[in-house]
Design an enzyme around this catalytic site. Sequence first.
Site, PDB file in Angstrom:
ATOM      1  N   GLY A  12      13.885  -5.747 -14.054  1.00  0.00           N
ATOM      2  CA  GLY A  12      13.129  -6.843 -14.665  1.00  0.00           C
ATOM      3  C   GLY A  12      13.893  -7.666 -15.678  1.00  0.00           C
ATOM      4  O   GLY A  12      13.292  -8.338 -16.510  1.00  0.00           O
ATOM      5  N   SER A  13      15.227  -7.653 -15.583  1.00  0.00           N
ATOM      6  CA  SER A  13      15.964  -8.461 -16.563  1.00  0.00           C
ATOM      7  C   SER A  13      15.682  -9.951 -16.366  1.00  0.00           C
ATOM      8  O   SER A  13      15.640 -10.713 -17.337  1.00  0.00           O
ATOM      9  CB  SER A  13      17.464  -8.155 -16.526  1.00  0.00           C
ATOM     10  N   ASN A  14      15.476 -10.361 -15.135  1.00  0.00           N
ATOM     11  CA  ASN A  14      15.101 -11.770 -14.907  1.00  0.00           C
ATOM     12  C   ASN A  14      13.710 -12.070 -15.463  1.00  0.00           C
ATOM     13  O   ASN A  14      13.495 -13.135 -16.052  1.00  0.00           O
ATOM     14  CB  ASN A  14      15.155 -12.111 -13.422  1.00  0.00           C
ATOM     15  N   ASN A 102      10.855 -17.240  -5.068  1.00  0.00           N
ATOM     16  CA  ASN A 102      11.684 -16.029  -5.124  1.00  0.00           C
ATOM     17  C   ASN A 102      13.114 -16.406  -5.489  1.00  0.00           C
ATOM     18  O   ASN A 102      13.553 -17.527  -5.244  1.00  0.00           O
ATOM     19  CB  ASN A 102      11.681 -15.353  -3.739  1.00  0.00           C
ATOM     20  N   HIS A 104      16.980 -14.994  -4.674  1.00  0.00           N
ATOM     21  CA  HIS A 104      17.759 -14.080  -3.843  1.00  0.00           C
ATOM     22  C   HIS A 104      19.207 -14.107  -4.343  1.00  0.00           C
ATOM     23  O   HIS A 104      19.754 -15.192  -4.568  1.00  0.00           O
ATOM     24  CB  HIS A 104      17.693 -14.505  -2.374  1.00  0.00           C
TER      25      HIS A 104
END
Length: 190
Positions: A12-14, A102, A104
């Site tokens: 979950g760093s993003n 999303n 990627h």
Amino acid sequence: MKKLAILASGSGSNAENIANYFKGKGIAEITLILSNNPNAYVLERAKKLGIPSFVFSKKEMNETGALLDAIQKSGAEWIILAGFLLKVPQNLLEAFDGKIVNIHPALLPKFGGKGMYGERVHQAVVESGETESGITIHYVNEHYDKGAIIFQAKCPVLKEDTADDVATKVHALEYEHFPKVIEELLLNDK
Ligand code: GRF
């Protein structure tokens, strides 16, 4: 102020980077962080950020509608996938048509599709002898990694780079661009 829900399966760093980016800007609020993985570190991050979180099972995602309910109750208008590893169910695609995005960690259409996530993507890039990799931010549809591309950014892959080295470069691109691209989308969503 637009409301966002973030789906993540891992670190979950993003997710954290996005939440911090929008803090105090008056543009977006993260109303809920959701994970299919009860042990995902993103849930710790949510706690620290003071953002409500919701853990769901595959059944709640695909059969009971509990996932969709939770997102709708949070008031979210957009759904951001940040390291989410499952296929987005049809009911979400319909309820949030054109509003699911999303990221990627490679240059789609290469190195995408089922099973291509995390370390595996970077390993495949290195093994293929590619001289560049990067990020792809795209809309989500019913096929893994096939929705319309919104944005790409590239980084060089050197001969001596390991998968870890590529991951580090790609993460840097993610942190730099993902929040800004989301911001653009929200500002254009009148
Ligand atoms: C990122 O590389 C993202 O592109 C991919 O999964 C990774 C998630 O990293 N889909 P984190 O959980 O945000 O740290």
